[in-house]
Design a protein around this motif. Structure first.
Motif, PDB file in Angstrom:
ATOM      1  N   UNK A   1      -1.487  -5.837  61.974  1.00 49.91           N
ATOM      2  CA  UNK A   1      -2.102  -7.097  62.382  1.00 49.91           C
ATOM      3  C   UNK A   1      -2.253  -8.075  61.220  1.00 49.91           C
ATOM      4  N   UNK A   2      -2.576  -7.541  60.036  1.00 49.62           N
ATOM      5  CA  UNK A   2      -2.906  -8.406  58.901  1.00 49.62           C
ATOM      6  C   UNK A   2      -1.815  -8.481  57.827  1.00 49.62           C
ATOM      7  N   UNK A   3      -0.755  -7.701  57.981  1.00 48.30           N
ATOM      8  CA  UNK A   3       0.246  -7.622  56.920  1.00 48.30           C
ATOM      9  C   UNK A   3       0.876  -8.975  56.613  1.00 48.30           C
ATOM     10  N   UNK A   4       1.245  -9.734  57.642  1.00 46.95           N
ATOM     11  CA  UNK A   4       1.909 -11.016  57.402  1.00 46.95           C
ATOM     12  C   UNK A   4       0.966 -12.002  56.726  1.00 46.95           C
ATOM     13  N   UNK A   5      -0.322 -11.957  57.074  1.00 45.56           N
ATOM     14  CA  UNK A   5      -1.308 -12.819  56.416  1.00 45.56           C
ATOM     15  C   UNK A   5      -1.375 -12.511  54.930  1.00 45.56           C
ATOM     16  N   UNK A   6      -1.387 -11.223  54.600  1.00 46.22           N
ATOM     17  CA  UNK A   6      -1.451 -10.803  53.194  1.00 46.22           C
ATOM     18  C   UNK A   6      -0.171 -11.200  52.466  1.00 46.22           C
ATOM     19  N   UNK A   7       0.959 -10.938  53.079  1.00 46.88           N
ATOM     20  CA  UNK A   7       2.244 -11.308  52.469  1.00 46.88           C
ATOM     21  C   UNK A   7       2.302 -12.809  52.167  1.00 46.88           C
ATOM     22  N   UNK A   8       1.930 -13.616  53.145  1.00 50.92           N
ATOM     23  CA  UNK A   8       2.020 -15.066  53.005  1.00 50.92           C
ATOM     24  C   UNK A   8       1.104 -15.580  51.903  1.00 50.92           C
ATOM     25  N   UNK A   9      -0.135 -15.092  51.881  1.00 48.00           N
ATOM     26  CA  UNK A   9      -1.092 -15.556  50.871  1.00 48.00           C
ATOM     27  C   UNK A   9      -0.651 -15.179  49.464  1.00 48.00           C
ATOM     28  N   UNK A  10      -0.144 -13.955  49.277  1.00 48.30           N
ATOM     29  CA  UNK A  10       0.296 -13.528  47.945  1.00 48.30           C
ATOM     30  C   UNK A  10       1.583 -14.252  47.548  1.00 48.30           C
ATOM     31  N   UNK A  11       2.439 -14.533  48.506  1.00 48.42           N
ATOM     32  CA  UNK A  11       3.651 -15.315  48.205  1.00 48.42           C
ATOM     33  C   UNK A  11       3.268 -16.703  47.708  1.00 48.42           C
ATOM     34  N   UNK A  12       2.269 -17.314  48.341  1.00 47.63           N
ATOM     35  CA  UNK A  12       1.797 -18.622  47.878  1.00 47.63           C
ATOM     36  C   UNK A  12       1.234 -18.529  46.470  1.00 47.63           C
ATOM     37  N   UNK A  13       0.469 -17.485  46.202  1.00 52.55           N
ATOM     38  CA  UNK A  13      -0.092 -17.305  44.861  1.00 52.55           C
ATOM     39  C   UNK A  13       1.019 -17.070  43.848  1.00 52.55           C
ATOM     40  N   UNK A  14       2.019 -16.274  44.218  1.00 45.80           N
ATOM     41  CA  UNK A  14       3.131 -16.020  43.306  1.00 45.80           C
ATOM     42  C   UNK A  14       3.931 -17.283  43.010  1.00 45.80           C
ATOM     43  N   UNK A  15       3.942 -18.232  43.947  1.00 46.05           N
ATOM     44  CA  UNK A  15       4.649 -19.484  43.689  1.00 46.05           C
ATOM     45  C   UNK A  15       3.968 -20.275  42.582  1.00 46.05           C
ATOM     46  N   UNK A  16       2.690 -19.968  42.330  1.00 46.61           N
ATOM     47  CA  UNK A  16       1.959 -20.616  41.240  1.00 46.61           C
ATOM     48  C   UNK A  16       2.050 -19.783  39.964  1.00 46.61           C
ATOM     49  N   UNK A  17       1.793 -18.472  40.053  1.00 43.00           N
ATOM     50  CA  UNK A  17       1.817 -17.633  38.851  1.00 43.00           C
ATOM     51  C   UNK A  17       3.202 -17.596  38.219  1.00 43.00           C
ATOM     52  N   UNK A  18       4.253 -17.779  39.037  1.00 41.59           N
ATOM     53  CA  UNK A  18       5.609 -17.740  38.497  1.00 41.59           C
ATOM     54  C   UNK A  18       5.959 -18.984  37.689  1.00 41.59           C
ATOM     55  N   UNK A  19       5.041 -19.953  37.644  1.00 39.54           N
ATOM     56  CA  UNK A  19       5.255 -21.136  36.809  1.00 39.54           C
ATOM     57  C   UNK A  19       4.805 -20.892  35.372  1.00 39.54           C
ATOM     58  N   UNK A  20       4.122 -19.783  35.135  1.00 39.44           N
ATOM     59  CA  UNK A  20       3.550 -19.501  33.814  1.00 39.44           C
ATOM     60  C   UNK A  20       4.068 -18.170  33.288  1.00 39.44           C
TER      61      UNK A  20
END
Length: 267
Positions: free
Chosen positions: A245-264
């Protein structure tokens, strides 16, 4: 949930919708492994093709995208580098990750934690506890070897094979924390393969019995794994159905965070 929706939650009335669409389109290119065009971006973002096309043309005219082929597909340009002020230190990881942790804890009702790697261990540096009488407590400062716990295995699986081999040699024999801890290299390699295929690691009582959680690695500018986001709770509540039920929510949120952390670049 898009990048701007996640980190501008609650401020919708102050957002210029046309500007927001342009940033949403630009953010989709971060981490993309192939050129993107209006049709596929339209499907991903839920916007009309004309809206996406206008955003692409605007970004290309301003030099932030380059046309990759005659079919109208684009890639990021190096002008994005100009946006980073090298005189200013990268922001604190906890500040970057806090909105993601808050979103995940609220969306799932469970504890969300941020872990960072330091050598052969990962350490919890922040977290938001879930609701209810029984929750996973955030144990700030707890360090765990990279072969035990879902956060550790998520980080280890994102390392290169050479780095994993080096870890196994330097830490042999691997320490057992519970009967479920993977201490045999062959078993750990099999688990690493499963994590790489799935894109996340599940806990199975190999470090903290009685808890279940989902962990996804965080990467930096060089695609090096430097940490993980973990969402977890008591095994009595986090069933297979809860995970699905929650896997896609977790995937999406961490993907968004990784789009920021991958800039540094991680220290």
């Amino acid at each position: 949930m898009t990048l701007t929706e996640l980190y501008a939650k609650g401020e919708g009335r102050s957002i210029n919708k046309a500007t927001k669409r342009v940033f949403d389109v630009l953010a989709t290119f971060i981490g993309a492994t192939a050129p993107l065009g209006a049709s596929e971006l339209s499907r991903q973002l839920g916007l009309s093709r004309n809206m996406v096309h206008r955003a692409l043309v605007t970004l290309a005219e301003e030099g932030y995208l380059l046309k990759s082929d005659p079919g109208g597909r684009y890639v990021l340009s190096y002008r994005l580098v100009e946006l980073q002020n090298t005189a200013v230190a990268p922001p604190d990881l906890r500040e970057i990750a806090r909105p993601c942790l808050a979103h995940l804890s609220e969306a799932t009702g469970e504890t969300a934690q941020l872990c960072v790697r330091s050598g052969d261990v990962q350490t919890i540096i922040d977290g938001i506890e879930g609701g209810g009488p029984v929750v996973v407590r955030v144990k700030l400062g707890r360090a765990t070897p990279l072969h035990a716990s879902n956060a550790s295995r998520a980080i280890l699986a994102a390392c290169t094979n050479a780095e994993i081999e080096d870890y196994l040699k330097r830490n042999a024999p691997l320490t057992r924390y519970t009967p479920a801890t993977l201490t045999e290299p062959d078993a750990l390699w099999q688990e690493i393969g499963a994590i790489r295929k799935a894109g996340y690691a599940l806990s199975f009582g190999d470090y903290s019995p009685g808890t279940i959680g989902v962990a996804i690695a965080l990467v930096d500018f060089d695609a090096r794994p430097f940490g993980a986001i973990v969402v977890g709770g008591p095994a009595s509540r986090l069933t297979d159905a809860w995970i699905q039920e929650h896997l896609e929510t977790i995937r999406s949120a961490v993907a968004n965070l990784n789009s920021i952390t991958s800039l540094y670049q991680a220290p």
